[in-house]
Design a protein around this motif. Structure first.
Motif: not given
Length: 304
Positions: A52-80
């Motif tokens: 999850l950490r690698d996925l979050k760090e490598n996401l290119q925040l170019t549109d709303e979909i990628s931003i939402r994926r980034y936020v979901k990664c961050h939430i899952m990291l907070l949960i874990g």
């Protein structure tokens, strides 16, 4: 939960389906992140935090979909890592992922009550004589302890002896302090205006305060714990009388996910009653005129 970590305490119960198949885990990740982990990046039904950490760090925040994926990664990291961590500290259970599908509904869940349920569960296990470690939201536990018992907070003091680490006091000191705890050393009104600047806490935090005193089950998938507010009435500026008989959670208490379980915990026979009880939480709020005295009734002390 609301004041220390800023988590929502009112809302939908954090519960639902748990799937034990790796294929279901991959399909969920593919749907939400656009990519799925391989088996070595998982541990049973858990996703390794490194993935999850690698996925979050490598996401290119170019549109709303990628931003939402980034936020979901961050939430899952907070949960874990902070809210629902286990003793390994290396993975997060995939059961939380379906709750993130609808991005706009993530904040509608009572993450605070679920996190508190997890803390109660790990404290219950840690009280056993053969338990060697503790996990769970320890940031919350330490914050609560330092606020309620200020003499426990790690303020540097002049060392009384070598080594210099003694300035932070030793385990024997804390055990002695607990043994000698006296009336007045525990802070019941920890968030009153004379202790916390009202400008620090956002007003929206208090919007859910009506249910903070609800005597209800706390729900987090397989984890059901009891919120015994009738035993801490002084926290809500009420007089503490003799509390009700402790609640028996029966078979719902002690359920674990150590083995594969394809089960909807919201409708499971052992859990559905408690989930419904949470749904009716507004009917179980403590109601009483606040009293200026913070001292317990004499008959309560006799019972205690």
């Amino acid at each position: 939960m609301a004041l220390i970590l800023g988590l929502p305490t009112d809302g939908l119960p954090v519960t639902g389906m748990t799937m034990s198949s790796f294929e279901a885990l991959q399909a969920e990740c593919l749907d939400q992140f656009g990519v799925a982990p391989c088996k070595k990046e998982c541990r049973g039904c858990c996703i390794k935090l490194t993935w999850l950490r690698d996925l979050k760090e490598n996401l290119q925040l170019t549109d709303e979909i990628s931003i939402r994926r980034y936020v979901k990664c961050h939430i899952m990291l907070l949960i874990g890592m902070i809210l629902f961590g286990d003793k390994s500290g290396a993975a997060v259970h995939s059961k939380f992922l379906p709750l993130l599908r609808d991005f706009g509904s993530i904040g509608q869940y009572s993450w605070g009550s679920a996190c508190l349920a997890h803390l109660y569960r790990v404290l219950c296990r840690a009280s056993r004589f053969n338990c060697k470690k503790i996990d769970g939201p320890l940031t919350l536990l330490l914050g609560w302890a330092w606020i309620r018992l200020p003499y426990l907070s790690p303020l540097p003091r002049k060392p009384r002896s070598f080594s210099l680490a003694n300035r932070y006091l030793t385990l024997s000191h804390f055990r002695k302090a607990f043994d000698e705890l006296r009336e007045g050393q525990f802070v019941w009104a920890a968030y009153s205006m004379d202790r916390v600047d009202p400008n620090i806490i956002p007003l929206e935090i208090y919007m859910q305060s009506v249910i903070w005193s609800a005597t209800v089950p706390l729900v987090s998938f397989e984890c059901i714990e009891w919120h015994a507010t009738d035993r801490i009435r002084r926290q809500f500026s009420f007089v503490q009388g003799v509390p009700n008989q402790e609640q028996n959670l029966d078979k719902a208490h002690g359920k674990v996910l150590t083995s594969p379980k394809n089960l909807n915990w919201a409708t499971a026979l052992t859990h559905s009653y408690w989930v419904m009880h949470w749904t009716n939480r507004y009917n179980h709020v403590l109601s009483e005129v606040p009293m200026p005295s913070q001292y317990p009734l004499e008959y309560y002390m006799d019972w205690y």
